[in-house]
Design an enzyme around this catalytic site. Sequence first.
Site, PDB file in Angstrom:
ATOM      1  N   CYS A  57       0.796  -1.230   0.000  1.00 37.40           N
ATOM      2  CA  CYS A  57       0.000   0.000   0.000  1.00 37.40           C
ATOM      3  C   CYS A  57       0.830   1.283   0.000  1.00 37.40           C
ATOM      4  O   CYS A  57       0.297   2.366  -0.252  1.00 37.40           O
ATOM      5  CB  CYS A  57      -0.948   0.013   1.201  1.00 37.40           C
ATOM      6  SG  CYS A  57      -2.232  -1.239   1.104  1.00 37.40           S
TER       7      CYS A  57
ATOM      8  N   HIS B 282      -3.374   7.140   3.539  1.00 38.37           N
ATOM      9  CA  HIS B 282      -3.832   5.943   2.850  1.00 38.37           C
ATOM     10  C   HIS B 282      -5.301   5.740   3.202  1.00 38.37           C
ATOM     11  O   HIS B 282      -5.694   5.835   4.360  1.00 38.37           O
ATOM     12  CB  HIS B 282      -3.000   4.735   3.292  1.00 38.37           C
ATOM     13  CG  HIS B 282      -3.515   3.427   2.795  1.00 38.37           C
ATOM     14  ND1 HIS B 282      -3.852   3.221   1.478  1.00 38.37           N
ATOM     15  CD2 HIS B 282      -3.782   2.264   3.446  1.00 38.37           C
ATOM     16  CE1 HIS B 282      -4.288   1.977   1.329  1.00 38.37           C
ATOM     17  NE2 HIS B 282      -4.255   1.382   2.510  1.00 38.37           N
TER      18      HIS B 282
ATOM     19  N   ASN C 267     -10.778   1.374  -0.937  1.00 40.36           N
ATOM     20  CA  ASN C 267      -9.331   1.300  -0.699  1.00 40.36           C
ATOM     21  C   ASN C 267      -8.673   0.815  -1.988  1.00 40.36           C
ATOM     22  O   ASN C 267      -8.839  -0.334  -2.384  1.00 40.36           O
ATOM     23  CB  ASN C 267      -9.075   0.329   0.460  1.00 40.36           C
ATOM     24  CG  ASN C 267      -7.600   0.155   0.784  1.00 40.36           C
ATOM     25  OD1 ASN C 267      -6.729   0.389  -0.047  1.00 40.36           O
ATOM     26  ND2 ASN C 267      -7.317  -0.292   1.993  1.00 40.36           N
TER      27      ASN C 267
END
Length: 330
Positions: free
Chosen positions: A115, A257, A287
Amino acid sequence: MRRNIRIVGMGMYLPKRKVTSAEVDAIIGTKEGWSESKTGVKIRYYVDGETSSFMGAEAAKEAVKDAGLTFCDIDCIISGSGTVQQAIPSTASLIQEQLGLQHSGMPCFDVNSTCLSWVTALDMISYAIEAGRYKNIVLVSSEISSVGLNWGQNESSILFGDGAVAMVISKSASGTAGIISSHMETYSAGAHLSEIRGGGTMIHPRGYNEETKEDFLFDMDGPAIFKLSLKLLPDFVEKVFQGTNLSLDDVSMVVPHQASGPAMNLIRRKLGISEDRFMKVIENYGNMISASIPLAFYEGVRQGRIKRGDTVFLLGTSAGLSIGGVLLEY
């Protein structure tokens, strides 16, 4: 070390298939509204025939056009993504192929820290730009999570979406735009809290069968990740700001994030950041793994919430467990 780099162009691509939370609720067999209440996600996008390289190329085209450049001006393509189109070759080389640049000789390579891949790539490549190794780089994050979701794990499968974001990164004049500070830490005590065990050399695709099939799907212990991240984040943030003469109060916008809506709200409150200085876009995209941070940045600029000269803090966690942050002047 301050690095004089500038984001000069941005682009994005969203897949054709738009998926509502009501559709996700139907897939997992729960009452309508459950997934949205758990994640804060109303809409996400899933690929419908698109590949990572196709999406990355489309985002790159838009970014280069936005920069007022052509691909003749670009001297490197980097894919900073947590998912790959295939094991070999690099996704960046497949993006080059999609762009019709097969015979250009332009260097292409991938950076993968799940990520945090896009943020890590931005941090690393900024030194090469500062040193004059490259002039104009296209940094792409193209993510497809939908193919690897385990629909038996409701709390993780309902979070994710697909898409791509690209930015053109160039050298800036001294004292204007640039990276002020950056830092990354990894705590492999959390390495197995978020993983796909199959597909590599430990559990090779040749070993796929009914007993191992879930090893080839995404597996995450969200509460454990959040607990560990929340414990580590305050000290980590302090380290990013050490030696800068700045604090979180001086930051115009924090771009986190987009892990999950509830988790982001708790982290924002833990760090004492007001809502107007916290870029949250998860409700419209889900996400998007490593594309989440550049996507939120892109939206911040597009909405006028991030302006030239602003101090922006990119902050995220990733499988590993890693924490990364980049403090930059846009």
